[in-house]
Design an enzyme around this catalytic site. Structure first.
Site, mmCIF file in Angstrom:
data_model
loop_
_atom_site.group_PDB
_atom_site.id
_atom_site.type_symbol
_atom_site.label_atom_id
_atom_site.label_comp_id
_atom_site.label_asym_id
_atom_site.label_seq_id
_atom_site.Cartn_x
_atom_site.Cartn_y
_atom_site.Cartn_z
ATOM 1 N N ASP A 14 1.216 20.436 36.329
ATOM 2 C CA ASP A 14 2.800 20.149 36.633
ATOM 3 C C ASP A 14 3.149 19.172 36.261
ATOM 4 O OD1 ASP A 14 4.365 21.165 39.460
ATOM 5 O OD2 ASP A 14 4.611 19.144 39.073
ATOM 6 N N SER A 15 4.535 18.785 36.383
ATOM 7 C CA SER A 15 5.190 17.776 35.709
ATOM 8 C C SER A 15 4.956 16.456 36.416
ATOM 9 C CB SER A 15 6.634 18.023 35.530
ATOM 10 O OG SER A 15 7.205 18.113 37.033
ATOM 11 N N TYR A 48 11.020 17.547 34.268
ATOM 12 C CA TYR A 48 11.208 18.704 33.414
ATOM 13 C C TYR A 48 12.745 19.447 33.644
ATOM 14 C CZ TYR A 48 6.352 19.113 31.872
ATOM 15 O OH TYR A 48 5.139 18.901 31.298
ATOM 16 N N GLY A 49 13.234 19.224 34.759
ATOM 17 C CA GLY A 49 14.357 19.942 35.175
ATOM 18 C C GLY A 49 15.448 19.784 34.232
ATOM 19 N N CYS A 79 4.177 24.407 38.247
ATOM 20 C CA CYS A 79 5.517 23.955 38.296
ATOM 21 C C CYS A 79 6.263 25.086 37.878
ATOM 22 C CB CYS A 79 5.571 23.071 37.031
ATOM 23 S SG CYS A 79 7.272 22.436 36.682
ATOM 24 N N CYS A 198 10.520 24.966 43.863
ATOM 25 C CA CYS A 198 10.087 23.765 42.825
ATOM 26 C C CYS A 198 8.800 23.025 43.738
ATOM 27 C CB CYS A 198 11.200 22.636 42.828
ATOM 28 S SG CYS A 198 10.514 21.057 42.243
ATOM 29 N N THR A 199 7.854 22.843 42.994
ATOM 30 C CA THR A 199 6.676 22.470 43.739
ATOM 31 C C THR A 199 6.574 21.204 44.555
ATOM 32 O OG1 THR A 199 5.872 21.232 41.637
ATOM 33 C CG2 THR A 199 5.034 23.508 42.121
ATOM 34 N N HIS A 200 7.789 20.321 44.269
ATOM 35 C CA HIS A 200 7.833 19.051 44.887
ATOM 36 C C HIS A 200 8.584 19.532 46.275
ATOM 37 C CE1 HIS A 200 7.580 17.307 41.038
ATOM 38 N NE2 HIS A 200 7.507 16.135 41.556
HETATM 39 N N1 DGL Z 1 7.840 20.302 40.107
HETATM 40 C C1 DGL Z 1 8.853 20.892 39.046
HETATM 41 C C2 DGL Z 1 8.877 22.213 39.476
HETATM 42 O O1 DGL Z 1 8.314 22.917 40.124
HETATM 43 C C3 DGL Z 1 9.986 20.199 38.744
HETATM 44 C C4 DGL Z 1 10.062 18.802 38.914
HETATM 45 C C5 DGL Z 1 10.736 18.277 37.341
HETATM 46 O O2 DGL Z 1 11.917 18.539 37.216
HETATM 47 O O3 DGL Z 1 9.843 18.172 36.640
HETATM 48 O O4 DGL Z 1 9.990 23.070 39.073
#
Ligand code: DGL
Length: 310
Positions: A14-15, A48-49, A79, A198-200
């Protein structure tokens, strides 16, 4: 039937800390079908977004190969932003099998929608995930025919990454989803299912559900975390790779928990080890210390990607 122990190491990429929402689910899997787990957070390149698909794809490849070099025989791209960067289209060629989150997640969401038809789906995600429309394509492939809207929530992952909660988190969720109020826009109004793309977001699931119910939609809505489907998929794949008996009892070998040996969960990051140790400690605080998993947060390792020295 002989009793053998799992030999597989599972890698999770993941990021940032978002993929810990997947890891949290896997820590409830017992008996574990893997010998150990390695979590890699590419904190150096978070978020990453806003990044291009090409760039994120490069990181996903580097992260997967770093996990493979550390011993992973199966890698989960937790991610969504990385999963939507070409991983699903096979543009990332890796030395070990890779499972992305959107494939299993879209099958779960499509099944849920079919059970309660007609259902309207909204996928909340980063700018990159929403712009690339990979969730839409995957849901169509999974057989879903109803309306789908991707809804970008810029900054929300960063707010959650930083560990904000309470009123700051609530206001961030409201700002991100306010445009979904009925009457504004068209197709996006009145969703039946809201996908945490999004995993967050699962770490803010209660706030997201509450803000949508009380302020934005004014009624309850089903909030789905696709990590549930990825977790089941990983268990099935790990069992298959290990040649474990299926639920019917077929199969040549039965794998049981190694007698007393814990399953080690190690952590790697391209960022600061102390930060990942602290945030993972907070987000995984409720993990049963007497269970089969041992979180090695005392020795988080800092790593680099080949073309991006820290
Ligand atoms: N956790 C990442 C996802 O599932 C996004 C967070 C990021 O922008 O890096 O998309």
């Amino acid at each position: 039937m002989a009793t053998v122990f799992p030999s597989l190491t599972l890698g999770i990429f993941d990021s940032g800390v978002g993929g810990l929402s997947l890891l949290r689910r896997l820590l409830d899997v017992a008996p574990p079908p893997w010998k150990s787990v390695i979590y890699l957070a590419d904190l150096q390149h978070f978020p990453y977004g806003p990044r291009s698909a090409e760039e994120v794809r490069r990181f996903a490849l580097a992260g997967t190969e770093r996990l493979a070099a550390a011993g992973a025989g199966l890698v989960a791209i937790a991610c969504h932003t990385a999963s939507s960067s070409g991983v699903r289209e096979g543009l990332v060629r890796t030395s070990v099998p890779v499972v992305d989150i959107i494939g299993p997640g879209s099958r779960l969401v499509s099944e849920l929608a079919a059970r309660h038809a007609p259902e309207r789906i909204i996928v909340l995600g980063t700018e990159g995930t929403v712009r690339r429309r990979v969730w839409e394509r995957a849901l169509r492939q999974a057989g879903y025919r109803g309306p789908i809207t991707g809804w970008a929530c810029p900054f929300l992952a960063s707010i959650i990454e930083e560990g904000r909660n309470g009123d700051i988190l609530r206001r961030a969720v409201l700002a991100a989803t306010d445009g979904l109020r009925s009457g504004r826009g068209s197709a996006q109004a009145n969703p039946d299912i809201v996908v945490l793309g999004c995993t967050h977001y699962p770490f803010a699931a209660r706030t997201i559900e509450e803000v949508l119910r009380t302020e934005v939609l004014g009624r309850p809505v089903r909030v789905v975390d696709p990590a549930e489907a990825l977790a089941s998929d990983l268990v099935a794949r790990a069992r298959a790779l290990e040649g474990m008996a299926g639920p019917s009892g077929e199969g040549t070998r039965v794998v049981e928990r190694s007698g007393g040996l814990p399953v080690e969960v190690r952590f790697l990051t391209t960022g600061r080890a102390s930060y990942l140790a602290e945030r993972a400690g907070q987000l995984l605080a409720d993990v049963d210390k007497t269970g089969p998993y041992r979180l090695r947060l005392d020795e988080v390792q800092e790593v680099t990607f080949p073309d991006s020295p820290v």
